[in-house]
Design an enzyme around this catalytic site. Sequence first.
Site, PDB file in Angstrom:
ATOM      1  N   SER A 247       0.840  -1.199   0.000  1.00  0.00           N
ATOM      2  CA  SER A 247       0.000   0.000   0.000  1.00  0.00           C
ATOM      3  C   SER A 247       0.873   1.246   0.000  1.00  0.00           C
ATOM      4  O   SER A 247       0.373   2.349  -0.069  1.00  0.00           O
ATOM      5  CB  SER A 247      -0.880   0.014   1.252  1.00  0.00           C
ATOM      6  OG  SER A 247      -0.061   0.071   2.401  1.00  0.00           O
ATOM      7  N   LYS A 282      -5.463   3.562   5.960  1.00  0.00           N
ATOM      8  CA  LYS A 282      -4.179   4.125   6.340  1.00  0.00           C
ATOM      9  C   LYS A 282      -4.255   5.645   6.272  1.00  0.00           C
ATOM     10  O   LYS A 282      -4.499   6.320   7.246  1.00  0.00           O
ATOM     11  CB  LYS A 282      -3.154   3.570   5.358  1.00  0.00           C
ATOM     12  CG  LYS A 282      -1.714   3.790   5.736  1.00  0.00           C
ATOM     13  CD  LYS A 282      -0.861   2.961   4.792  1.00  0.00           C
ATOM     14  CE  LYS A 282       0.518   3.506   4.634  1.00  0.00           C
ATOM     15  NZ  LYS A 282       1.269   2.777   3.648  1.00  0.00           N
ATOM     16  N   TYR A 313      -7.563 -10.214   0.810  1.00  0.00           N
ATOM     17  CA  TYR A 313      -6.800 -10.869  -0.258  1.00  0.00           C
ATOM     18  C   TYR A 313      -7.626 -11.965  -0.938  1.00  0.00           C
ATOM     19  O   TYR A 313      -7.177 -12.563  -1.909  1.00  0.00           O
ATOM     20  CB  TYR A 313      -5.552 -11.545   0.320  1.00  0.00           C
ATOM     21  CG  TYR A 313      -4.398 -10.654   0.710  1.00  0.00           C
ATOM     22  CD1 TYR A 313      -4.560  -9.603   1.600  1.00  0.00           C
ATOM     23  CD2 TYR A 313      -3.116 -10.902   0.218  1.00  0.00           C
ATOM     24  CE1 TYR A 313      -3.481  -8.811   1.974  1.00  0.00           C
ATOM     25  CE2 TYR A 313      -2.029 -10.113   0.583  1.00  0.00           C
ATOM     26  CZ  TYR A 313      -2.230  -9.080   1.470  1.00  0.00           C
ATOM     27  OH  TYR A 313      -1.158  -8.308   1.840  1.00  0.00           O
ATOM     28  N   HIS A 327       4.469 -11.682   3.696  1.00  0.00           N
ATOM     29  CA  HIS A 327       4.041 -10.480   4.431  1.00  0.00           C
ATOM     30  C   HIS A 327       4.940 -10.300   5.644  1.00  0.00           C
ATOM     31  O   HIS A 327       5.526 -11.262   6.128  1.00  0.00           O
ATOM     32  CB  HIS A 327       2.572 -10.635   4.883  1.00  0.00           C
ATOM     33  CG  HIS A 327       1.901  -9.327   5.158  1.00  0.00           C
ATOM     34  ND1 HIS A 327       2.109  -8.616   6.313  1.00  0.00           N
ATOM     35  CD2 HIS A 327       1.028  -8.600   4.416  1.00  0.00           C
ATOM     36  CE1 HIS A 327       1.378  -7.496   6.267  1.00  0.00           C
ATOM     37  NE2 HIS A 327       0.714  -7.468   5.123  1.00  0.00           N
ATOM     38  N   ASP A 329       5.482  -9.753   9.678  1.00  0.00           N
ATOM     39  CA  ASP A 329       4.693 -10.390  10.749  1.00  0.00           C
ATOM     40  C   ASP A 329       3.917  -9.372  11.587  1.00  0.00           C
ATOM     41  O   ASP A 329       3.293  -9.726  12.582  1.00  0.00           O
ATOM     42  CB  ASP A 329       5.578 -11.273  11.635  1.00  0.00           C
ATOM     43  CG  ASP A 329       6.650 -10.487  12.356  1.00  0.00           C
ATOM     44  OD1 ASP A 329       6.683  -9.247  12.210  1.00  0.00           O
ATOM     45  OD2 ASP A 329       7.458 -11.119  13.066  1.00  0.00           O
ATOM     46  N   ASP A 330       3.927  -8.110  11.159  1.00  0.00           N
ATOM     47  CA  ASP A 330       3.207  -7.085  11.914  1.00  0.00           C
ATOM     48  C   ASP A 330       1.694  -7.304  11.869  1.00  0.00           C
ATOM     49  O   ASP A 330       0.965  -6.811  12.714  1.00  0.00           O
ATOM     50  CB  ASP A 330       3.524  -5.676  11.382  1.00  0.00           C
ATOM     51  CG  ASP A 330       3.338  -5.563   9.884  1.00  0.00           C
ATOM     52  OD1 ASP A 330       3.698  -6.515   9.179  1.00  0.00           O
ATOM     53  OD2 ASP A 330       2.836  -4.524   9.425  1.00  0.00           O
ATOM     54  N   GLN A 336      -5.112  -5.713  11.387  1.00  0.00           N
ATOM     55  CA  GLN A 336      -4.911  -6.520  10.179  1.00  0.00           C
ATOM     56  C   GLN A 336      -5.056  -8.023  10.425  1.00  0.00           C
ATOM     57  O   GLN A 336      -5.026  -8.813   9.481  1.00  0.00           O
ATOM     58  CB  GLN A 336      -3.511  -6.254   9.604  1.00  0.00           C
ATOM     59  CG  GLN A 336      -3.331  -4.857   9.053  1.00  0.00           C
ATOM     60  CD  GLN A 336      -2.078  -4.793   8.194  1.00  0.00           C
ATOM     61  OE1 GLN A 336      -2.065  -5.209   7.041  1.00  0.00           O
ATOM     62  NE2 GLN A 336      -1.010  -4.286   8.758  1.00  0.00           N
ATOM     63  N   ASP A 442     -26.563  29.242  17.265  1.00  0.00           N
ATOM     64  CA  ASP A 442     -26.118  29.070  15.863  1.00  0.00           C
ATOM     65  C   ASP A 442     -26.783  30.145  14.989  1.00  0.00           C
ATOM     66  O   ASP A 442     -27.670  29.856  14.194  1.00  0.00           O
ATOM     67  CB  ASP A 442     -26.524  27.641  15.426  1.00  0.00           C
ATOM     68  CG  ASP A 442     -26.098  27.322  14.009  1.00  0.00           C
ATOM     69  OD1 ASP A 442     -25.214  28.014  13.471  1.00  0.00           O
ATOM     70  OD2 ASP A 442     -26.675  26.366  13.435  1.00  0.00           O
TER      71      ASP A 442
END
Length: 669
Positions: A247, A282, A313, A327, A329-330, A336, A442
């Site tokens: 990404s 993100k 995926y 990928h 390992d986070d 995720q 207002d």
Amino acid sequence: MKALILNSGLGSRMGVLSSEHPKCMTEITPHDTILSRQLRLIEKTGIKEVVITTGYYDKVLVDYVDSLELPLTITFVNNPVYDKTNYIYSIYCAKDILRDEDIVFMHGDLVFEYSVIEDMIKCPESCMKVSSTLPLPDKDFKAVIKDGYVKKVGIEYFDDAMEAQALYKLNKEDWNVWLDEIEAFCDADNKKVYAENAFNEVSDKCRIKAFDVEDRLCSEIDTPEDLEVVAKKLKEILNRTVYMCFSTDFIHSGHISIIEKASMLGKLTVGVLSDEAVASFKRYPLINCEERKALLANIKGVERVVEQTELSYASILRSLKPDYVVHGDDWCSGFQKPIRDEVVAVLGEYGGKLVEYPYSHDEKYEELEKASRAELSMPDIRRGRIRKLLQMKGCINAIEAHSGITGLIAEKTTVLQDGKTYQFDAMWVSSLCDSTAKGKPDIELVDMTSRYRTIEDIMEVTTKPIIFDGDTGGLTEHFVYTVRSLERMGVSMVIIEDKTGLKKNSLFGTEVQQTQDSIENFCEKIRAGKRSQKTKEFMICARIESLILERGMEDALERAFAFAGAGADAIMIHSRKKDPSEIFEFIKKFREKDSETPIVLVPTSFNSVYEEEFKEAGANIIIYANQLTRSGFPAMQNAARLILENHRAKECDDICMSIKDIITLIPEE
Ligand code: SPV
Ligand code: MG
């Protein structure tokens, strides 16, 4: 860590294939010899120094290795009596540069797949390659194993043994023990045996774990028949397919390194996450998907790029069926994780494998990400974002923000649902909520300077685009200045309503005196605003109050077409009815004649309709105009009341956010 490759021997069982050069120079693919492949794989693991023992055709070997021009420091150690000794003596010759080093040690005729050496290096203990799935060879090495550790290595052992190859990763403590014994053997002129004979004497002190690679390729080539079998298996391995998804909008060395590793597993397809999918979890990407695809397509090791349109995926894996997904390992924890779980399940459907590499939290990369975020918060980058999001998604949403903290809530709130991540696309700086936060009605009482201050507070800590509630826009002569100020600040859109005089909040409807502006006057205000703006990106949205003031659908539509004709970049239609039918009727009738101009809705009253239904009807921006204010202030009133009632704060603790959560919501710079 150093690598040691033993290449002194004659390799006589190879026949003509080794009649003019050492066996390690035998071609195993059109691009590689046994040795060039070993060296390339060693280099990929990060090892920089290699020791090669030579003997048979040593000059040919040295010249060949030089010609490979690999970024490795290679030391050649000649065994002058290679034809009268075994490799125990070659090691002996090199002992001084091998002692006190962690080493990877292999025979020069060994062909293995990358993951074998990679995993052995990762193993914290010393280890030797064995295979529990291959049959025990008659004449080749076997390892006697007890409690997972290698006790003896030799061709003569069959009991409690496994097929084994001379591929070791040795920590220096174990290696020094073995090397001392090798030295003792050679000093005693015992030079015609295997180095493993020395190991067998000290295996209680030199602890080597049996590292089972099962049926992964790791075979020696002794004969032309071996060559045929290994070359075939290698071809299969090189045809394997690998998938990973990115990404990112900038490439750093961490990406290069994981791509390099992934490409060692097979032909690498890189998925590039679509702009919409990136923005959903993100931040808005700095460069669009096409440019990100071009960036990744030009990286060494990437065979092709494809667009992955969802965070999930599942569909892309079912269509590409890669042998491996790679990928960091986070994703084993955090938001995720469900995506990872789904990947594991889909790979399981057809026998694919997930390969994960440790995710490195590198300050350098975090700085880059921070810089990208900072860039996104800049006025010039932020301003055009509503137009881009509309292009990308067709229909976007916004939530009200009236301070730095509500801006952060709008920026950061994320929900993961059915493999998709949801965030708000934009923020709405409401006149109602801005006034309420200041304890004022207002009625355009909070002046523009103060409203700008609210925008600044929000902008300082967020990156999402802003839609500003410009009330009536004031006098046309004033509105042109407002447009320029908002534009300069990086606001994306101002919405002005077609009312004049003392404006009251629309949700009062006809309960209070409100005056609608004439079509001519309001069109002139729009035109003047459009003329005064300096960029193409800034948007002026005309808000129609006809339904609020019960002037009817015809009036609303007449105004909508007139305002769009005067240059309004969007139309907002407002209603205070719970029943959404007049809104749907307006959208339908407007869309019959105008398919382009975005329609903005504020479903405070007609709140039972789902975004997807509005989108399908033809709406483009859905604004949740006051929910943070309306939910936040009662919670505060409640806390205040609980303290007064109990004469202490303990009772209100349960309804308070923890200090830890507050800290994570507000990032430290
Ligand atoms: C606001 O949020 O200030 C608005 C929308 O103008 S509404 O309150 O529905 O009029
Ligand atoms: Mg308002």
